[in-house]
Design a protein around this motif. Structure first.
Motif: not given
Length: 392
Positions: A186-194, A221-226, A246-253
């Motif tokens: 989601g939108a905040f995957r790479d945001w710092p936690a703070e 973004a929350t991963l509720a969807n997953k 589940t696993v994070l896969h930024p490219q969605s391919i």
């Protein structure tokens, strides 16, 4: 002269015709008018857009869910093709789901509104293309039982479940070790936690890969969807909790992977567009040219996978807890999340309050195994009441 081998067109009812899934479904139907015919459409309130779709496809069965919009559509019936039947409310959606001429019903309405229409389609023996994951989360036990009892096909439209469906075809159930659903983060995957304490709804709606409705974009973004998808997968494919991950896969391919008992993995890949799974579900088992270009391997394509940190994504932790305990817990999770996300989008609660509201609701409502659908629906209503009380 040899007999013709051409197949009759599949006749489609589309519930949720004006949303993002609906728009992509229309793209698929427009690309394959020789194979697909739209015979019924419905939306929550946007009757003007429904009228335009009805005129373009000569659809004579139209449903409008909200009362005021339904009355407006009836008052301006001349905007629709002549002799169009306009139905309203939940009863109208159920009626559309059972149209005698329909072959397949695609349910893409947001939230749990599609539950009764989905069950009605199965009871009528229609093939059900399911894009509303909340339906199986709320009542998977009853939906799957109805599909079996009525010998009705249930075809997943979510990209992840459609990918698993494709990877499983031709394989025995007992040969499956686990399925792995991919998550963009989601939108905040790479945001710092703070920074998450200062998230706005506008920030949350900037998905890096997909164009979707507001609620599902926040859920991504929350991963509720997953989490909802893992619960849905458990029902769709008859798996145990520990077989769904589940696993994070930024490219969605890569949309999902299936690992078999011999250690082999099968994956389904395509660009991040819903036209691919929608077309697969509507035309199954036939494969024809797609609406959009496929992956181009003459260009550099990088595929990255990361483990999911459930501390950063507590909604996934809560969803997995609900999977383990079963009962009505998944329905409570779903209902509380809907209330919390709506409150966040309305600027009533901060982003980080979403999992707090859901967890407090789960802690408040006693879990039990429902004996009928009425018990689930009553719990859904109670969860919404409790979640609303926790917004303050």
């Amino acid at each position: 002269m040899p007999a013709s081998t051409s197949r009759p067109r599949k006749r489609v009812v589309l519930l949720g015709a004006t949303g993002s899934i609906g728009e992509n479904t229309l793209r698929v139907i427009n690309a394959h008018r020789d194979k697909l015919e739209l015979v019924g459409i419905a939306a929550r309130a946007n009757w003007g857009k429904l009228a335009a779709i009805a005129r373009e496809h000569n659809v004579r069965h139209v449903g409008v869910f909200e009362d005021e919009a339904f009355r407006a559509a009836r008052a301006d019936a001349s905007s629709f093709p002549p002799d169009t039947k306009i139905v309203g409310g939940l009863a109208g959606l159920v009626e559309l789901s059972q149209l005698p001429e329909a072959d397949i019903v695609l349910v893409a309405v947001v939230g749990t509104t599609g539950l009764e229409p989905a069950l009605a389609a199965l009871a009528a023996g229609k093939a059900l293309a399911l894009a509303s994951k909340e339906i199986l989360v709320l009542a998977g036990k009853f939906v799957m039982a109805s599909a079996r009892a009525n010998h009705a096909r249930l075809l997943p439209v979510d990209s992840e479940h459609n990918a698993v469906f494709q990877c499983l075809e031709g394989h025995r159930h007992e040969a499956v070790r686990r399925i792995i659903l991919t998550a963009s983060g989601g939108a905040f995957r790479d945001w710092p936690a703070e920074r998450l304490a200062h998230v706005t709804p506008a920030d949350a709606l900037k998905h890096p890969n997909w164009a979707m409705g507001p609620k599902v974009t926040v859920d991504s973004a929350t991963l509720a969807n997953k989490g909802l998808e893992l619960i849905e997968a458990q029902w769709l494919f008859g798996l145990q909790c520990d077989q769904c991950t589940t696993v994070l896969h930024p490219q969605s391919i890569v949309h999902s992977l299936v690992e078999f008992t011999d250690g082999a993995l099968l994956a389904q890949l395509c660009p991040p567009s819903m036209t691919f799974p929608i077309q697969h579900a509507l035309l199954h088992p036939e494969r024809v040219n797609g609406v959009e270009a496929p992956l181009d391997f003459s260009r550099l394509i990088g595929l990255e996978f990361r483990p999911v940190d459930e501390t950063r994504f507590p909604m996934l932790r809560l969803a997995r807890h609900c999977m383990r305990i079963g009962g009505v817990a998944p329905a409570v999770f779903n209902a509380a999340n809907e209330i919390a996300v709506a409150a966040f989008l309305a600027h009533r609660i901060p982003y980080l309050a979403i999992p707090r509201v859901v967890e407090q609701t789960l802690d408040t409502i006693t879990n039990f195994e429902p004996g009928d659908l009425a018990a689930v629906l009553a719990t859904d209503s109670e969860a919404r009441r409790v979640a609303t009380s926790r917004l303050a």
